[in-house]
Design a protein around this motif. Sequence first.
Motif, PDB file in Angstrom:
ATOM      1  N   ARG A   4       0.817  -1.214   0.000  1.00  0.00           N
ATOM      2  CA  ARG A   4       0.000   0.000   0.000  1.00  0.00           C
ATOM      3  C   ARG A   4       0.856   1.273   0.000  1.00  0.00           C
ATOM      4  O   ARG A   4       0.528   2.250  -0.668  1.00  0.00           O
ATOM      5  N   ALA A   5       1.950   1.287   0.738  1.00  0.00           N
ATOM      6  CA  ALA A   5       2.803   2.478   0.804  1.00  0.00           C
ATOM      7  C   ALA A   5       3.406   2.795  -0.566  1.00  0.00           C
ATOM      8  O   ALA A   5       3.446   3.966  -0.977  1.00  0.00           O
ATOM      9  N   SER A   6       3.860   1.783  -1.288  1.00  0.00           N
ATOM     10  CA  SER A   6       4.422   1.996  -2.626  1.00  0.00           C
ATOM     11  C   SER A   6       3.351   2.500  -3.581  1.00  0.00           C
ATOM     12  O   SER A   6       3.602   3.392  -4.404  1.00  0.00           O
ATOM     13  N   ALA A   7       2.160   1.937  -3.488  1.00  0.00           N
ATOM     14  CA  ALA A   7       1.055   2.365  -4.351  1.00  0.00           C
ATOM     15  C   ALA A   7       0.655   3.805  -4.042  1.00  0.00           C
ATOM     16  O   ALA A   7       0.368   4.584  -4.951  1.00  0.00           O
ATOM     17  N   SER A   8       0.664   4.182  -2.774  1.00  0.00           N
ATOM     18  CA  SER A   8       0.315   5.554  -2.399  1.00  0.00           C
ATOM     19  C   SER A   8       1.336   6.551  -2.919  1.00  0.00           C
ATOM     20  O   SER A   8       0.979   7.643  -3.382  1.00  0.00           O
ATOM     21  N   ALA A   9       2.608   6.203  -2.851  1.00  0.00           N
ATOM     22  CA  ALA A   9       3.658   7.078  -3.375  1.00  0.00           C
ATOM     23  C   ALA A   9       3.520   7.230  -4.890  1.00  0.00           C
ATOM     24  O   ALA A   9       3.643   8.340  -5.427  1.00  0.00           O
ATOM     25  N   ALA A  10       3.236   6.119  -5.581  1.00  0.00           N
ATOM     26  CA  ALA A  10       3.048   6.170  -7.024  1.00  0.00           C
ATOM     27  C   ALA A  10       1.810   6.992  -7.380  1.00  0.00           C
ATOM     28  O   ALA A  10       1.805   7.741  -8.362  1.00  0.00           O
ATOM     29  N   LYS A  11       0.769   6.876  -6.569  1.00  0.00           N
ATOM     30  CA  LYS A  11      -0.455   7.649  -6.791  1.00  0.00           C
ATOM     31  C   LYS A  11      -0.163   9.143  -6.720  1.00  0.00           C
ATOM     32  O   LYS A  11      -0.597   9.918  -7.570  1.00  0.00           O
ATOM     33  N   SER A  12       0.597   9.558  -5.725  1.00  0.00           N
ATOM     34  CA  SER A  12       0.923  10.979  -5.580  1.00  0.00           C
ATOM     35  C   SER A  12       1.706  11.489  -6.781  1.00  0.00           C
ATOM     36  O   SER A  12       1.436  12.585  -7.293  1.00  0.00           O
ATOM     37  N   ALA A  13       2.673  10.703  -7.233  1.00  0.00           N
ATOM     38  CA  ALA A  13       3.473  11.100  -8.397  1.00  0.00           C
ATOM     39  C   ALA A  13       2.606  11.198  -9.647  1.00  0.00           C
ATOM     40  O   ALA A  13       2.722  12.156 -10.426  1.00  0.00           O
ATOM     41  N   LEU A  14       1.727  10.221  -9.843  1.00  0.00           N
ATOM     42  CA  LEU A  14       0.882  10.219 -11.031  1.00  0.00           C
ATOM     43  C   LEU A  14      -0.160  11.327 -10.978  1.00  0.00           C
ATOM     44  O   LEU A  14      -0.444  11.968 -11.985  1.00  0.00           O
ATOM     45  N   ARG A  15      -0.719  11.580  -9.810  1.00  0.00           N
ATOM     46  CA  ARG A  15      -1.715  12.640  -9.667  1.00  0.00           C
ATOM     47  C   ARG A  15      -1.109  13.990 -10.059  1.00  0.00           C
ATOM     48  O   ARG A  15      -1.727  14.778 -10.767  1.00  0.00           O
ATOM     49  N   ALA A  16       0.122  14.250  -9.623  1.00  0.00           N
ATOM     50  CA  ALA A  16       0.796  15.504  -9.983  1.00  0.00           C
ATOM     51  C   ALA A  16       1.028  15.575 -11.490  1.00  0.00           C
ATOM     52  O   ALA A  16       0.854  16.631 -12.110  1.00  0.00           O
ATOM     53  N   ARG A  17       1.384  14.453 -12.077  1.00  0.00           N
ATOM     54  CA  ARG A  17       1.668  14.394 -13.514  1.00  0.00           C
ATOM     55  C   ARG A  17       0.416  14.599 -14.377  1.00  0.00           C
ATOM     56  O   ARG A  17       0.472  15.191 -15.448  1.00  0.00           O
ATOM     57  N   LEU A  18      -0.729  14.118 -13.900  1.00  0.00           N
ATOM     58  CA  LEU A  18      -1.975  14.183 -14.681  1.00  0.00           C
ATOM     59  C   LEU A  18      -2.917  15.295 -14.235  1.00  0.00           C
ATOM     60  O   LEU A  18      -4.034  15.393 -14.744  1.00  0.00           O
ATOM     61  N   ALA A  19      -2.488  16.143 -13.318  1.00  0.00           N
ATOM     62  CA  ALA A  19      -3.367  17.156 -12.722  1.00  0.00           C
ATOM     63  C   ALA A  19      -4.037  18.064 -13.751  1.00  0.00           C
ATOM     64  O   ALA A  19      -5.195  18.446 -13.575  1.00  0.00           O
ATOM     65  N   TYR A  36      -1.648  -3.976  -4.414  1.00  0.00           N
ATOM     66  CA  TYR A  36      -2.334  -2.721  -4.700  1.00  0.00           C
ATOM     67  C   TYR A  36      -1.922  -2.186  -6.063  1.00  0.00           C
ATOM     68  O   TYR A  36      -0.823  -2.461  -6.542  1.00  0.00           O
ATOM     69  N   VAL A  37      -2.807  -1.401  -6.664  1.00  0.00           N
ATOM     70  CA  VAL A  37      -2.556  -0.728  -7.936  1.00  0.00           C
ATOM     71  C   VAL A  37      -2.982   0.724  -7.787  1.00  0.00           C
ATOM     72  O   VAL A  37      -3.697   1.082  -6.852  1.00  0.00           O
ATOM     73  N   VAL A  38      -2.543   1.560  -8.726  1.00  0.00           N
ATOM     74  CA  VAL A  38      -3.055   2.918  -8.823  1.00  0.00           C
ATOM     75  C   VAL A  38      -4.209   2.867  -9.817  1.00  0.00           C
ATOM     76  O   VAL A  38      -4.074   2.319 -10.911  1.00  0.00           O
ATOM     77  N   LYS A  39      -5.354   3.415  -9.422  1.00  0.00           N
ATOM     78  CA  LYS A  39      -6.537   3.401 -10.281  1.00  0.00           C
ATOM     79  C   LYS A  39      -6.852   4.827 -10.717  1.00  0.00           C
ATOM     80  O   LYS A  39      -6.945   5.730  -9.891  1.00  0.00           O
ATOM     81  N   VAL A  40      -7.002   5.011 -12.025  1.00  0.00           N
ATOM     82  CA  VAL A  40      -7.281   6.327 -12.596  1.00  0.00           C
ATOM     83  C   VAL A  40      -8.687   6.306 -13.178  1.00  0.00           C
ATOM     84  O   VAL A  40      -9.002   5.466 -14.028  1.00  0.00           O
ATOM     85  N   ALA A  41      -9.529   7.220 -12.709  1.00  0.00           N
ATOM     86  CA  ALA A  41     -10.893   7.360 -13.219  1.00  0.00           C
ATOM     87  C   ALA A  41     -10.873   8.377 -14.359  1.00  0.00           C
ATOM     88  O   ALA A  41     -10.302   9.466 -14.222  1.00  0.00           O
ATOM     89  N   ASP A  56       6.724   3.911 -11.313  1.00  0.00           N
ATOM     90  CA  ASP A  56       7.691   3.423 -10.321  1.00  0.00           C
ATOM     91  C   ASP A  56       7.488   1.943 -10.005  1.00  0.00           C
ATOM     92  O   ASP A  56       7.591   1.520  -8.855  1.00  0.00           O
ATOM     93  N   GLY A  57       7.131   1.168 -11.031  1.00  0.00           N
ATOM     94  CA  GLY A  57       6.938  -0.263 -10.862  1.00  0.00           C
ATOM     95  C   GLY A  57       5.578  -0.678 -10.328  1.00  0.00           C
ATOM     96  O   GLY A  57       5.313  -1.859 -10.128  1.00  0.00           O
ATOM     97  N   VAL A  58       4.698   0.285 -10.105  1.00  0.00           N
ATOM     98  CA  VAL A  58       3.338  -0.001  -9.613  1.00  0.00           C
ATOM     99  C   VAL A  58       2.391   0.025 -10.804  1.00  0.00           C
ATOM    100  O   VAL A  58       2.378   0.987 -11.580  1.00  0.00           O
ATOM    101  N   ARG A  59       1.604  -1.030 -10.968  1.00  0.00           N
ATOM    102  CA  ARG A  59       0.667  -1.123 -12.090  1.00  0.00           C
ATOM    103  C   ARG A  59      -0.413  -0.058 -11.978  1.00  0.00           C
ATOM    104  O   ARG A  59      -0.902   0.254 -10.888  1.00  0.00           O
ATOM    105  N   VAL A  60      -0.778   0.521 -13.124  1.00  0.00           N
ATOM    106  CA  VAL A  60      -1.834   1.525 -13.203  1.00  0.00           C
ATOM    107  C   VAL A  60      -2.983   0.940 -14.009  1.00  0.00           C
ATOM    108  O   VAL A  60      -2.778   0.412 -15.098  1.00  0.00           O
ATOM    109  N   VAL A  61      -4.194   1.017 -13.462  1.00  0.00           N
ATOM    110  CA  VAL A  61      -5.393   0.574 -14.173  1.00  0.00           C
ATOM    111  C   VAL A  61      -6.299   1.782 -14.378  1.00  0.00           C
ATOM    112  O   VAL A  61      -6.260   2.742 -13.614  1.00  0.00           O
ATOM    113  N   THR A  62      -7.096   1.739 -15.442  1.00  0.00           N
ATOM    114  CA  THR A  62      -8.014   2.838 -15.725  1.00  0.00           C
ATOM    115  C   THR A  62      -9.451   2.331 -15.755  1.00  0.00           C
ATOM    116  O   THR A  62      -9.704   1.156 -16.006  1.00  0.00           O
TER     117      THR A  62
END
Length: 71
Positions: A4-19, A36-41, A56-62
Amino acid sequence: MTDRASASAAKSALRARLAADPGVVGVGVARRDSGYVVKVALADAHAASRVPGDVDGVRVVTEVVGVVRPL
């Protein structure tokens, strides 16, 4: 398996990138299988091409959820 910690860090990075992307309506963390994965709506399927498959090695699903409007 991603923790979960790795996924949360990846989420923060991706959120900034896609803001600034109007096709992205949300970014979160979701449980999949035993990790865990990062999920993008997304507002529409066209935005999916702008979302990377992993961060960062964490899978992203949409998921296309449509436009989100306040009630």
